[in-house]
Design a protein around this motif. Sequence first.
Motif, mmCIF file in Angstrom:
data_model
loop_
_atom_site.group_PDB
_atom_site.id
_atom_site.type_symbol
_atom_site.label_atom_id
_atom_site.label_comp_id
_atom_site.label_asym_id
_atom_site.label_seq_id
_atom_site.Cartn_x
_atom_site.Cartn_y
_atom_site.Cartn_z
ATOM 1 N N HIS A 78 4.170 -3.045 3.002
ATOM 2 C CA HIS A 78 3.426 -2.395 1.914
ATOM 3 C C HIS A 78 3.262 -0.899 2.174
ATOM 4 O O HIS A 78 3.414 -0.077 1.258
ATOM 5 C CB HIS A 78 2.062 -3.066 1.764
ATOM 6 C CG HIS A 78 1.217 -2.477 0.672
ATOM 7 N ND1 HIS A 78 1.624 -2.424 -0.641
ATOM 8 C CD2 HIS A 78 -0.019 -1.898 0.708
ATOM 9 C CE1 HIS A 78 0.683 -1.848 -1.383
ATOM 10 N NE2 HIS A 78 -0.316 -1.518 -0.574
ATOM 11 N N LEU A 79 2.963 -0.538 3.424
ATOM 12 C CA LEU A 79 2.818 0.880 3.763
ATOM 13 C C LEU A 79 4.145 1.622 3.640
ATOM 14 O O LEU A 79 4.191 2.754 3.155
ATOM 15 C CB LEU A 79 2.256 1.016 5.188
ATOM 16 C CG LEU A 79 0.811 0.551 5.394
ATOM 17 C CD1 LEU A 79 0.419 0.642 6.863
ATOM 18 C CD2 LEU A 79 -0.156 1.363 4.543
ATOM 19 N N LEU A 80 5.225 0.973 4.082
ATOM 20 C CA LEU A 80 6.539 1.596 3.964
ATOM 21 C C LEU A 80 7.017 1.634 2.517
ATOM 22 O O LEU A 80 7.785 2.522 2.129
ATOM 23 C CB LEU A 80 7.558 0.836 4.828
ATOM 24 C CG LEU A 80 7.358 0.914 6.338
ATOM 25 C CD1 LEU A 80 8.363 0.005 7.049
ATOM 26 C CD2 LEU A 80 7.494 2.349 6.838
ATOM 27 N N HIS A 81 6.536 0.683 1.703
ATOM 28 C CA HIS A 81 6.999 0.549 0.329
ATOM 29 C C HIS A 81 6.258 1.497 -0.620
ATOM 30 O O HIS A 81 6.810 2.517 -1.058
ATOM 31 C CB HIS A 81 6.835 -0.907 -0.127
ATOM 32 C CG HIS A 81 7.379 -1.176 -1.494
ATOM 33 N ND1 HIS A 81 6.713 -1.993 -2.397
ATOM 34 C CD2 HIS A 81 8.486 -0.735 -2.128
ATOM 35 C CE1 HIS A 81 7.419 -2.064 -3.514
ATOM 36 N NE2 HIS A 81 8.499 -1.305 -3.379
ATOM 37 N N LEU A 82 5.005 1.195 -0.942
ATOM 38 C CA LEU A 82 4.289 1.941 -1.979
ATOM 39 C C LEU A 82 3.516 3.144 -1.450
ATOM 40 O O LEU A 82 3.067 3.977 -2.240
ATOM 41 C CB LEU A 82 3.335 1.001 -2.721
ATOM 42 C CG LEU A 82 4.014 -0.056 -3.600
ATOM 43 C CD1 LEU A 82 2.983 -0.955 -4.263
ATOM 44 C CD2 LEU A 82 4.916 0.600 -4.645
ATOM 45 N N THR A 83 3.339 3.240 -0.119
ATOM 46 C CA THR A 83 2.653 4.418 0.428
ATOM 47 C C THR A 83 3.646 5.501 0.832
ATOM 48 O O THR A 83 3.471 6.677 0.490
ATOM 49 C CB THR A 83 1.784 4.034 1.638
ATOM 50 O OG1 THR A 83 0.810 3.070 1.228
ATOM 51 C CG2 THR A 83 1.061 5.255 2.196
ATOM 52 N N ALA A 84 4.685 5.109 1.574
ATOM 53 C CA ALA A 84 5.658 6.094 2.059
ATOM 54 C C ALA A 84 6.924 6.166 1.215
ATOM 55 O O ALA A 84 7.630 7.176 1.240
ATOM 56 C CB ALA A 84 6.026 5.782 3.509
ATOM 57 N N GLY A 85 7.232 5.093 0.485
ATOM 58 C CA GLY A 85 8.443 5.085 -0.334
ATOM 59 C C GLY A 85 9.726 5.020 0.472
ATOM 60 O O GLY A 85 10.794 5.431 -0.004
ATOM 61 N N ARG A 86 9.634 4.445 1.683
ATOM 62 C CA ARG A 86 10.803 4.397 2.566
ATOM 63 C C ARG A 86 11.679 3.174 2.320
ATOM 64 O O ARG A 86 12.855 3.177 2.693
ATOM 65 C CB ARG A 86 10.350 4.421 4.028
ATOM 66 C CG ARG A 86 9.601 5.669 4.430
ATOM 67 C CD ARG A 86 10.477 6.910 4.342
ATOM 68 N NE ARG A 86 9.791 8.121 4.723
ATOM 69 C CZ ARG A 86 9.717 8.564 5.975
ATOM 70 N NH1 ARG A 86 10.292 7.867 6.954
ATOM 71 N NH2 ARG A 86 9.081 9.680 6.248
ATOM 72 N N VAL A 87 11.133 2.115 1.741
ATOM 73 C CA VAL A 87 11.904 0.897 1.487
ATOM 74 C C VAL A 87 11.656 0.452 0.051
ATOM 75 O O VAL A 87 10.644 0.793 -0.564
ATOM 76 C CB VAL A 87 11.512 -0.246 2.461
ATOM 77 C CG1 VAL A 87 11.805 0.132 3.905
ATOM 78 C CG2 VAL A 87 10.033 -0.606 2.301
ATOM 79 N N LEU A 145 2.421 10.245 -5.564
ATOM 80 C CA LEU A 145 1.217 10.221 -6.398
ATOM 81 C C LEU A 145 1.468 9.722 -7.823
ATOM 82 O O LEU A 145 0.552 9.751 -8.640
ATOM 83 C CB LEU A 145 0.543 11.594 -6.449
ATOM 84 C CG LEU A 145 -0.054 12.107 -5.125
ATOM 85 C CD1 LEU A 145 -0.714 13.463 -5.327
ATOM 86 C CD2 LEU A 145 -1.033 11.107 -4.542
ATOM 87 N N SER A 146 2.674 9.256 -8.110
ATOM 88 C CA SER A 146 2.940 8.627 -9.413
ATOM 89 C C SER A 146 2.875 7.110 -9.218
ATOM 90 O O SER A 146 3.897 6.412 -9.189
ATOM 91 C CB SER A 146 4.310 9.060 -9.947
ATOM 92 O OG SER A 146 4.343 10.441 -10.200
ATOM 93 N N VAL A 147 1.654 6.617 -9.059
ATOM 94 C CA VAL A 147 1.455 5.222 -8.676
ATOM 95 C C VAL A 147 1.995 4.274 -9.741
ATOM 96 O O VAL A 147 2.681 3.288 -9.421
ATOM 97 C CB VAL A 147 -0.045 4.941 -8.418
ATOM 98 C CG1 VAL A 147 -0.254 3.479 -8.050
ATOM 99 C CG2 VAL A 147 -0.563 5.858 -7.329
ATOM 100 N N TYR A 148 1.707 4.561 -10.995
ATOM 101 C CA TYR A 148 2.145 3.668 -12.079
ATOM 102 C C TYR A 148 3.663 3.532 -12.083
ATOM 103 O O TYR A 148 4.201 2.413 -12.135
ATOM 104 C CB TYR A 148 1.653 4.204 -13.422
ATOM 105 C CG TYR A 148 1.854 3.254 -14.574
ATOM 106 C CD1 TYR A 148 0.862 2.348 -14.937
ATOM 107 C CD2 TYR A 148 3.036 3.271 -15.318
ATOM 108 C CE1 TYR A 148 1.040 1.469 -15.997
ATOM 109 C CE2 TYR A 148 3.226 2.406 -16.387
ATOM 110 C CZ TYR A 148 2.230 1.501 -16.712
ATOM 111 O OH TYR A 148 2.406 0.627 -17.761
ATOM 112 N N HIS A 149 4.350 4.654 -12.002
ATOM 113 C CA HIS A 149 5.818 4.633 -11.983
ATOM 114 C C HIS A 149 6.332 3.872 -10.765
ATOM 115 O O HIS A 149 7.267 3.060 -10.877
ATOM 116 C CB HIS A 149 6.347 6.070 -11.967
ATOM 117 C CG HIS A 149 7.791 6.172 -11.587
ATOM 118 N ND1 HIS A 149 8.822 5.923 -12.473
ATOM 119 C CD2 HIS A 149 8.387 6.484 -10.391
ATOM 120 C CE1 HIS A 149 9.976 6.070 -11.864
ATOM 121 N NE2 HIS A 149 9.746 6.417 -10.603
ATOM 122 N N ASN A 150 5.743 4.109 -9.602
ATOM 123 C CA ASN A 150 6.218 3.476 -8.373
ATOM 124 C C ASN A 150 6.011 1.965 -8.399
ATOM 125 O O ASN A 150 6.866 1.200 -7.935
ATOM 126 C CB ASN A 150 5.511 4.080 -7.162
ATOM 127 C CG ASN A 150 5.893 5.533 -6.943
ATOM 128 O OD1 ASN A 150 6.968 5.971 -7.352
ATOM 129 N ND2 ASN A 150 5.015 6.285 -6.305
#
Length: 253
Positions: free
Chosen positions: A142-151, A161-166
């Motif tokens: 979860h941290l790598l996915h929606l927090t860091a965007g690495r996976v 900071l575009s949470v809805y889009h992400n």
Amino acid sequence: MAATEAIPTTVWRTNPVAALWSTMVGKKVVMAVTGAVLVAFVVGHMLGNLKIFLGADAIDTYAVFLRTMGEPLVPYSVLLWVVRIVLLTCVALHITAAVQLTRMNWAARPESYDTKQSIATTYAARTTRWSGVILVLFIVYHLLHLTAGRVGFRAGEFQHLSVYHNVVTGFSVWYVALFYVVAMACLCLHLDHGIWSALQTLGWNDARSSHTGGTPLASTTAEEGTTSWTSDSSASGTWAPAWRRTSFAPATG
């Protein structure tokens, strides 16, 4: 002959915190307290994430607020990182206590049972270790996915900071969405057993609140689900603490 002076002694030969940590009860208290902090975070995190149903502006503004709260007195994102450090410390202590409790339980009975039946226990209690392992893996992902965007994202898809889009983009991958559903099911099972165990460890929930009379009551250890017997009409007329009701011999009623 002069009287020999008494050498003063201390009650605690070691640090009291270390002495408490070395006991099974101390580790259960640590699990209960850190678990309570993590439950409070889960509830707060859930309430914040519900803003996504109000639209992109609401959830994206909330994400910005988490990083700017306290400004200008507190620099950007400092309070958020304080919360993150506290949560990660609680997770580390929670896992360490759980692993050490498991090893202590195994060491107490090195030989396995010929036949073991789970009596007066729940599915959540019997699977609490497995749900915990899955939750640890989920936290890392979860941290790598929606927090860091690495996976979970192709190049250029993740937007800071575009949470809805992400969230919409990330959950459009079916196996990612399925993993989140499985993780939430494990979280529910873990909370079901964990909250009950924490209340019992802290003395806020015991058999007196739900059982009366003098009939023997089958109880189980939270970690192993093995059967023990106790009675609400012991020789002293009082209940022993929950952490002491784990003997394998019938109590005399």
